[in-house]
Design a protein around this motif. Structure first.
Motif, mmCIF file in Angstrom:
data_model
loop_
_atom_site.group_PDB
_atom_site.id
_atom_site.type_symbol
_atom_site.label_atom_id
_atom_site.label_comp_id
_atom_site.label_asym_id
_atom_site.label_seq_id
_atom_site.Cartn_x
_atom_site.Cartn_y
_atom_site.Cartn_z
ATOM 1 N N CYS A 24 82.026 35.186 9.561
ATOM 2 C CA CYS A 24 81.238 36.391 9.263
ATOM 3 C C CYS A 24 81.925 37.677 9.734
ATOM 4 O O CYS A 24 81.476 38.770 9.397
ATOM 5 C CB CYS A 24 79.871 36.309 9.940
ATOM 6 N N VAL A 59 72.924 44.419 8.257
ATOM 7 C CA VAL A 59 73.578 43.158 7.892
ATOM 8 C C VAL A 59 73.806 42.301 9.127
ATOM 9 O O VAL A 59 73.542 41.085 9.122
ATOM 10 C CB VAL A 59 74.906 43.436 7.159
ATOM 11 N N LEU A 63 72.352 38.505 10.080
ATOM 12 C CA LEU A 63 73.257 37.392 10.380
ATOM 13 C C LEU A 63 72.954 36.737 11.732
ATOM 14 O O LEU A 63 73.290 35.577 11.945
ATOM 15 C CB LEU A 63 74.711 37.868 10.358
ATOM 16 N N VAL A 71 76.821 30.681 5.956
ATOM 17 C CA VAL A 71 77.257 31.958 5.372
ATOM 18 C C VAL A 71 78.618 31.780 4.691
ATOM 19 O O VAL A 71 79.576 31.314 5.306
ATOM 20 C CB VAL A 71 77.352 33.046 6.456
ATOM 21 N N VAL A 74 80.158 37.795 3.140
ATOM 22 C CA VAL A 74 79.542 38.929 3.819
ATOM 23 C C VAL A 74 80.182 40.207 3.288
ATOM 24 O O VAL A 74 81.387 40.429 3.463
ATOM 25 C CB VAL A 74 79.725 38.851 5.352
ATOM 26 N N ASP A 89 75.439 41.435 -0.223
ATOM 27 C CA ASP A 89 75.711 41.686 1.193
ATOM 28 C C ASP A 89 75.893 40.390 1.974
ATOM 29 O O ASP A 89 76.752 40.311 2.854
ATOM 30 C CB ASP A 89 74.587 42.528 1.796
ATOM 31 N N ILE A 90 75.093 39.365 1.663
ATOM 32 C CA ILE A 90 75.222 38.072 2.337
ATOM 33 C C ILE A 90 74.922 36.969 1.332
ATOM 34 O O ILE A 90 73.895 37.001 0.652
ATOM 35 C CB ILE A 90 74.242 37.936 3.530
ATOM 36 N N CYS A 92 74.306 32.995 1.637
ATOM 37 C CA CYS A 92 74.092 32.071 2.744
ATOM 38 C C CYS A 92 73.024 31.051 2.364
ATOM 39 O O CYS A 92 72.559 30.997 1.223
ATOM 40 C CB CYS A 92 73.660 32.835 3.992
ATOM 41 N N SER A 417 77.591 28.473 -0.322
ATOM 42 C CA SER A 417 77.004 28.377 1.016
ATOM 43 C C SER A 417 76.711 26.914 1.324
ATOM 44 O O SER A 417 76.210 26.179 0.469
ATOM 45 C CB SER A 417 75.719 29.202 1.105
#
Length: 431
Positions: A24, A59, A63, A71, A74, A89-90, A92, A417
């Protein structure tokens, strides 16, 4: 004052990023350091500041939530095809399901209906066109400063969004020194005003357990037990905390639906659990003459000694205890066969004894890799056997305990993920 506060927030978020898993960190650190550099250059400028630090903070906050696992991306684009990328943005796993998370740190007064509508249509279209491996089950929209009631209603009626609770509001503390004493000062980012929405896109893992029928079984080991050889206390303690569930398909289906926590073990994890290195044998190995160890382990001598030193610093049974405690353990048929073969060939009498005890606490399930795992291309780094093992865990919505970091990295680099419980490797020593 605004500039100094922004710099302090940058330094604080960089410190928080450092505590995240390695997967990450890279992009977030680059973004945070870039923002800090911008603020340093802006010191002599009288222009109004345009800050991105709030987005990075949000963010990082997400996390750190315990519900966020696996994840794979990122603040980076997800490659959906050679000509199409989508920025999230993520990417996961949230509560066993793959999701894309979009974060907004904008003032709610400046979020427009047209802008939000356009962005969501882009994301839903991209999700629909994504491969099975990369397709999310939901979009999670995190508005860190909240959202107007008008736009909230729009999301609910036009996109079927529902309000969800993503973890709990997080209060961040920063230490400052005053008159020689340390005191806590509450930072303003509590996220109590945040609005979080989920837009369900369908189940990307439409797997079924009908193939199991009566094939769920207890693992077994044919060697007689030698009760005269005591087991390592941390080993028996770990086993005693594992959850045993009945051997019926209905119960396994309940586990699959998330009502019972299950851990999938690969071969590296099982070997780590029974290895003499993990079970009090480090001092015995260190006391053995180097010449004898080199004769026994040949070219693997440095590898084994490295594991011994790692075990002294970070005992693996203690590390795994907290993640395995209270959960049921499963292994697929491929792992069951490979593990027994390796222990038969290379395990010593005590390692075989521990194997006989460990397998009593596990359930063998058929090789049943998930469709999304099998949709990944088979390559040297994404070997078919590993896809079967990790895919079976994914099929059961269970994280896979593993020391195979090369495969975990390859899956993450592919943009998928995957929930895993990672640990250091341990080898059989013949003890």
């Amino acid at each position: 004052m605004e500039l100094g506060e922004a710099k302090r927030r940058c330094r604080d978020v960089i410190e928080r990023i450092e505590s995240l898993p390695a997967s990450c960190k890279r992009t977030l650190l680059k973004l945070a350091h870039s923002e800090l550099s911008f603020l340093s250059r802006a010191a002599t400028s009288e222009r109004p500041l345009s800050l991105n630090i709030g987005h990075i903070e949000a963010v990082v906050h997400i996390l750190h939530l315990p519900c966020i696992t696996g994840v794979s991306r990122v603040c980076k684009p997800i490659p959906l095809s050679p000509s199409l990328n989508v920025h999230v943005d993520i990417a996961c796993t949230l509560n066993t399901n793959p999701v894309w998370i979009i974060v907004s740190d904008r003032n709610p007064n400046y979020i427009t209906c047209n802008g939000l509508h356009s962005r969501l249509h882009q994301l839903t279209a991209a999700a629909a066109s994504a491969s099975v491996a990369l397709r999310p089950s939901s979009l999670i929209l995190f508005f860190s400063h909240g959202l107007s009631s008008f736009l909230s209603d729009k999301l609910m009626h036009e996109f079927g969004a529902t309000l969800v609770l993503l973890g709990h509001p997080s209060f961040h503390f920063h230490l400052i020194e005053e008159a020689g004493d340390w005191i806590h000062v509450l930072l303003p980012r509590t996220y109590q005003e945040a609005s979080v929405f989920e837009i369900k896109l369908g189940d990307p893992k439409p797997d079924h357990v009908s193939c199991l029928q009566s094939h769920v079984m207890a693992a077994h080991w044919d060697l007689p037990e030698d009760t005269s050889s005591p087991l390592f206390p941390p080993f028996t303690s770990l086993l005693s905390k594992m959850h045993l569930f009945p051997l019926d398909v209905e119960t396994m289906e309940t586990a699959k639906m998330g009502h019972c926590e299950v851990v999938n073990f690969d071969t590296t994890a099982l070997i780590a659990l029974v290895s003499a290195i993990s079970n009090g044998g480090t001092q015995k190995l260190l006391a053995t003459p180097e010449s004898e160890l080199r004769r026994r382990f040949k070219g693997n001598y440095e590898f084994v000694i490295g594991q011994v030193m790692s075990e002294i610093q970070n005992p693996i049974l203690v590390e795994l205890d907290s993640t395995i405690s209270g959960k049921g353990g499963i292994i697929c048929e491929t792992v069951h066969s490979e593990f027994k073969e390796l222990v038969t060939m290379y395990g010593g009498p005590n390692e075989k004894l521990r194997t006989s005890h460990l397998l009593k606490y596990l359930r063998v399930v058929p090789d049943s890799p998930s469709k999304r795992m099998m949709s990944l291309p088979t390559t040297r780094k994404l070997a078919l056997k590993c896809k079967v093992v990790f895919g079976t865990g994914d099929y059961w919505y269970a994280p896979t305990a593993t020391a195979n970091m090369a495969f975990v990295r390859a899956v993450s680099q592919a943009g998928m993920s995957l929930r895993t419980i990672e640990h250091g490797p341990r080898a059989l020593t013949g003890d």
